[in-house]
Each structure stands twice: as C-alpha cells, then as structure tokens.
Design an enzyme around this catalytic site. Sequence first.
Site, PDB file in Angstrom:
ATOM      1  N   CYS A  84       0.817  -1.232   0.000  1.00 14.48           N
ATOM      2  CA  CYS A  84       0.000   0.000   0.000  1.00 14.48           C
ATOM      3  C   CYS A  84       0.844   1.273   0.000  1.00 14.48           C
ATOM      4  O   CYS A  84       0.321   2.371  -0.188  1.00 14.48           O
ATOM      5  CB  CYS A  84      -0.944   0.005   1.198  1.00 14.48           C
ATOM      6  SG  CYS A  84      -1.970  -1.461   1.278  1.00 14.48           S
ATOM      7  N   CYS A 210     -13.540  -0.701   8.321  1.00 17.94           N
ATOM      8  CA  CYS A 210     -12.618  -1.072   7.240  1.00 17.94           C
ATOM      9  C   CYS A 210     -12.685  -0.078   6.101  1.00 17.94           C
ATOM     10  O   CYS A 210     -13.758   0.446   5.771  1.00 17.94           O
ATOM     11  CB  CYS A 210     -12.991  -2.441   6.656  1.00 17.94           C
ATOM     12  SG  CYS A 210     -13.156  -3.762   7.866  1.00 17.94           S
ATOM     13  N   LYS A 332     -10.591   5.343   4.750  1.00 21.19           N
ATOM     14  CA  LYS A 332     -11.886   4.837   5.230  1.00 21.19           C
ATOM     15  C   LYS A 332     -13.048   5.364   4.392  1.00 21.19           C
ATOM     16  O   LYS A 332     -13.936   4.605   4.017  1.00 21.19           O
ATOM     17  CB  LYS A 332     -12.062   5.228   6.716  1.00 21.19           C
ATOM     18  CG  LYS A 332     -13.407   4.907   7.307  1.00 21.19           C
ATOM     19  CD  LYS A 332     -13.555   3.428   7.534  1.00 21.19           C
ATOM     20  CE  LYS A 332     -14.809   2.741   7.214  1.00 21.19           C
ATOM     21  NZ  LYS A 332     -15.733   2.990   6.225  1.00 21.19           N
ATOM     22  N   HIS A 336      -9.442   3.319  -1.079  1.00 11.60           N
ATOM     23  CA  HIS A 336      -8.052   2.841  -1.037  1.00 11.60           C
ATOM     24  C   HIS A 336      -7.711   1.995  -2.262  1.00 11.60           C
ATOM     25  O   HIS A 336      -7.659   0.775  -2.197  1.00 11.60           O
ATOM     26  CB  HIS A 336      -7.860   2.029   0.251  1.00 11.60           C
ATOM     27  CG  HIS A 336      -6.466   1.562   0.492  1.00 11.60           C
ATOM     28  ND1 HIS A 336      -5.341   2.202   0.001  1.00 11.60           N
ATOM     29  CD2 HIS A 336      -5.992   0.480   1.197  1.00 11.60           C
ATOM     30  CE1 HIS A 336      -4.264   1.546   0.385  1.00 11.60           C
ATOM     31  NE2 HIS A 336      -4.619   0.502   1.097  1.00 11.60           N
TER      32      HIS A 336
END
Length: 389
Positions: A84, A210, A332, A336
């Site tokens: 990431c 998540c 969030k 992402h």
Amino acid sequence: MSRAVVVGAGMTDFGPHDQPIEELFADAAFASIDDAGVSLGEIDAFYFGNALGGQAESDTHLAPKLATHIGLQGIPCQRFEDACATSSNAFKHAVQAVEAGIHDVALVGGAERCTPETGLGTGEMTKIFASAAHRQYEQPAGLTFPGVFALLTKRHMHEYGTTEAQLAEVAVKNHHHGQFNPHAHFGKDTTVEAVLDSPIVADPFHLMDCCPFSDGASAVVVVSSDLADNFAGEPVDVTGVGHRTDAIPLADKTSLSATQSARNAAQEAYEQAGIRAENVDFAEVHDCFTGAEVLAIEALGLFEDGSGGAATAEGRTYIDGELPVNPSGGLKSKGHPIGATGTAQIVELTKQLRGTADERQVEGAKTGIAHNLGGDAGTTVVTVMEERA
Ligand code: COA
C-alpha cells in the site's frame, strides 16, 4: 542541491470505474499536468506506483505502457511496488532525483483497480492483498489484512484500554470529512451506532471500521524549486521524506502497538524538514482500518502513546480540532486503490497547503504530513510538505 516542489496535483474519483487502467491513470495524469501548466515535452521522468498489476491485471510492465499511452514515449520510467506504500515510494525517488539534479520535471503517480469491475470479488481480492503478508509464516495460516490490523489493534486495546467505540469514532470522523471530498468513494456521514451495528469482519473491526476496495488514480508533478516559477501551478515545498521498513512477520516485530517503521520514518522526515511533531498543522494518515489511524497518530508523535483513541473520541482530530487528521476522509471514506493512495495523500497535502481544499480546508495550514504504510507496516513512508516560504 535544490529543493523539490509539487506544482501540479490531480486525481480521479475513487470507487468503481469501468475504464482500463491506462485510461484511469491518464485522467489523473492530465489533471496534474493541466494543474501544473507543464507541457508533455518538459517531463523528463515518470515514477509510477502499482502493487497488484501482475495478479489483478496480468500486466507487469505498466510504467512504459502508461507513459506511452499519455504521450511520454522514450523517457525513463519506473514502476514501484511496495504494497500500500507503493506510490509514496515512487514519490520519494522522484523527489530525490529532482533534488540531485538528475531530473528537472517528474510525473509521479499511481493507479490500481480493486473493485469487482476487475472481474474479481471481495474473496479473490482479499487473497491477492494477503500476498503482502509473510509468505511462509502468515499466508498459510489464512492471515488476511483485516486480521493483521485486528491483531495490532487488539494489542493496543489490551495495553491502553482503547475501546471499540473509540475506534468507531475514527470512522465517524473520516466519513464526516469525506462528505466534503467530491472524489470520495463513500462520502457520506455515519454514526458510532451504525459502525458498531455493522457486521463483524475481524474482531474488533466491523465492516464500517474497514476501508473499501476502490479503483482510482492520482498524480503529481514534481519539479526543481529553481524552475518552479516557470509553471502556472502554485508550488508547495517538499521538505522531508522518511522511508523505513520493519520485519514482516508479526512475531518478529519489536512491538505490535508501537509501529516501528512509522516512528523511524517520521523521525527521519522531521529531521530533514527541521521540524518536530508539534509543528505539524494536519496529517493524512493510513487509516486502512480505524485501529491503524490510532496507531499512526501515536507513531507520528502527534498524540502520546495510548491516547490516540481517546483523543479521537474527544473530537481533537476533526478539521476544526486542534490537530486535523485525514481531512480528505482518509482511506476509510475516500477509498483505497492501493497504488494510488500514496500520491492521493500528496494531492491532498498540496490542496490544503495552497488553501484550495474548499469545505474541508484546514484553516491556517502551513505544514502537513502524509503517512503511508505498506502491508503490516513492513514499509512506511512519511512526507513533510510546507507552504512555500
Ligand atoms: N465502508 C463503507 N461501506 C462499505 C464498505 C466500507 N469499507 N465496504 C462495503 N461497504 C458497503 C457497500 O456499499 C454495500 O452497501 P449496500 O448494501 O448499501 O450496497 C455494503 O457495505 C456491503 O458491501 P460489500 O461489497 O458486499 O461488502 P463486502 O462484505 O464484500 O466487503 C469489506 C466489505 C469491509 C470486507 C471489504 O471492503 C474489505 O475487506 N475491506 C478491507 C480492504 C483491505 O483489506 N485493504 C487493505 C488494507 S491494508
């Protein structure tokens, strides 16, 4: 050595897209190029972040492919892959090359497609993401990333008494910020009750703790400060980029709750910039899960160890709080798309430090930091950017 500055920044909406990756990236690239007022002929290097192309796209030679697609054929191109933290690492290398005088004008960006538009659903994508966990020790045990961050967060709860309700406050705050970001994947408000009532994914995380799987792209134009006045885009100084790693197996880390790579990367970035945590006006941090934001704001020295959950619940990290965290909505709410996340944080820093973040503007923002981790923080990159002196 001259300083590197960002003169252009752009991104796509984060969320499902039905375009191929080259067109998705082209939208972000041209947004940043137009913002900078740079011509294609002036760009002399391309640094690109994409983590999953080999597995999700069957495409492993993306940098020259995407460069050619947007008309940058022939220049040096490099793809970075660091889970990431992929495009933050690309950004670091571009900054260093510009500072060293190797390149004058670099395009840096990232793109990733993670939603079912790829033809892969949550299960398959979770498995692909889990390839960033330790191959021998963790993958065979079925450890996926909600599980990794659940373990780190459970340890923090055990040591400091952090509660599920405090974690939920991270989601509430970031969704609140995200509603002011037109690019956000889930730009809508939520409540602590809605977070706690959502299904459990990996204890203590509910679905609303998540980040989602997103598609998206982001890009910035980095130039030497000597040349900044040649471009239309308002320059923002890059004053520090710290980059550190840590053992990947959880069992080999010195601490689960005190993220070592982030602490070391922050120290390196602050030293380069000549600042301390007290000088930071706002932060974009890697909140892949609510607990990850609590760990991050402590590792960056913004809040004392053990106090991150309570500080969030007290409202201290809202845009109008004493230290705004994730004014963009963070992973969030904003989303992402792995390889695009790092440079999307730089896009947000650029907007905030130019004073052009509209409804989510942090008043008086002069110094901002971005914290982007890869995997279980086996890699962390921390960037300091400042309003031009
Ligand atoms: N935040 C807010 N809403 C979300 C969401 C999220 N992260 N993920 C899904 N939703 C919403 C969907 O829009 C959908 O809403 P609807 O019923 O109103 O249409 C609903 O929740 C269910 O969506 P679905 O896509 O079926 O969820 P899922 O169970 O397949 O996946 C997660 C949800 C949380 C398990 C998945 O997004 C996930 O694993 N996220 C973490 C990704 C990750 O590990 N990233 C790496 C970090 S290091």
